[in-house]
Design a protein around this motif. Structure first.
Motif, PDB file in Angstrom:
ATOM      1  N   VAL A 109      10.171  -5.402 -13.714  1.00  0.00           N
ATOM      2  CA  VAL A 109      10.401  -5.371 -15.159  1.00  0.00           C
ATOM      3  C   VAL A 109       9.534  -6.413 -15.857  1.00  0.00           C
ATOM      4  N   ARG A 110       9.357  -7.578 -15.231  1.00  0.00           N
ATOM      5  CA  ARG A 110       8.537  -8.635 -15.827  1.00  0.00           C
ATOM      6  C   ARG A 110       7.100  -8.166 -16.028  1.00  0.00           C
ATOM      7  N   ILE A 111       6.571  -7.443 -15.054  1.00  0.00           N
ATOM      8  CA  ILE A 111       5.207  -6.940 -15.181  1.00  0.00           C
ATOM      9  C   ILE A 111       5.078  -6.006 -16.378  1.00  0.00           C
ATOM     10  N   ILE A 112       6.100  -5.191 -16.602  1.00  0.00           N
ATOM     11  CA  ILE A 112       6.086  -4.285 -17.753  1.00  0.00           C
ATOM     12  C   ILE A 112       6.055  -5.078 -19.055  1.00  0.00           C
ATOM     13  N   PHE A 113       6.855  -6.133 -19.131  1.00  0.00           N
ATOM     14  CA  PHE A 113       6.861  -6.962 -20.331  1.00  0.00           C
ATOM     15  C   PHE A 113       5.536  -7.684 -20.520  1.00  0.00           C
TER      16      PHE A 113
END
Length: 201
Positions: free
Chosen positions: A37-41
């Motif tokens: 999820v962090r990569i998406i953000f």
């Protein structure tokens, strides 16, 4: 940690065989899911929440790896660690699908009539551009559009219903302006003639 579970009546053998591997397994699921999820953000330019998620990810990872080092003789921990990693990838991808964050650029290439797709895009007020090209199959129309990821399933379904033979690609974009162009059919006689045919939608 052993003392805590011992107080709950859990024996050291049960802790080593069941409790500890499960703790490591779920810790890995959490930290890998957070990483996904962090990569998406990060890709969508949301620096604040990406930074917070990065801190939480590192914290959970340290807790998991710390337990591994404390119990180097526990073979079950070595099984739980990669198993949690693999499960975390799946969980993270499912979370990303549910969140549907960011925007995507869709390129549709088809030799068939794409008026139904254009009507669909106009109905939902999606910006798009159209140019004409030529392939080994003859004349092709190339449509570009940028839309929110949450709207992608609807467009893909429309494409499969109206022009199932069309070729399309989908890519994530970090940001996109709110302006859009609709391009008229270019004149193939001159390489740069289509540039003059561009008009604002």
């Amino acid at each position: 940690m052993e003392f805590f579970f011992a107080g709950l009546g859990i024996s050291s053998d049960l802790f080593a065989i069941v409790v500890l591997p499960l703790l490591i397994f779920f810790a890995r699921i959490i930290d890998v899911s957070i990483n996904t999820v962090r990569i998406i953000f990060v890709m969508t330019g949301r620096k604040g929440i990406a930074t917070i998620l990065g801190f939480l990810e590192s914290l959970v990872w340290l807790l998991a790896i710390g337990q591994i080092f404390k119990h180097l003789d526990n073979i079950y921990s070595y099984i739980a660690y990669p198993a949690g990693f693999a499960a975390g990838i799946y969980v993270g991808m499912r979370i990303e699908e549910k969140l549907a964050l960011g925007k995507v650029v869709v390129r549709i290439i088809s030799s068939e009539d794409i008026d139904s797709i254009v009507t669909y895009l106009n109905k939902h007020k999606f910006k798009y551009s159209i140019i004409s090209g030529e392939s080994d199959h003859g004349e092709e129309k190339i449509l570009f559009t940028v839309l929110k990821r949450e709207a992608l399933p609807g467009l893909k379904q429309k494409i499969s219903e109206e022009i199932p033979t069309a070729f399309y690609t989908v890519e994530s974009v970090k940001s996109a302006s709110e302006t859009g162009l609709v391009v008229e059919k270019p004149n193939r006689r001159r390489l740069g003639s289509w540039l003059a045919s561009v008009k604002r939608k």
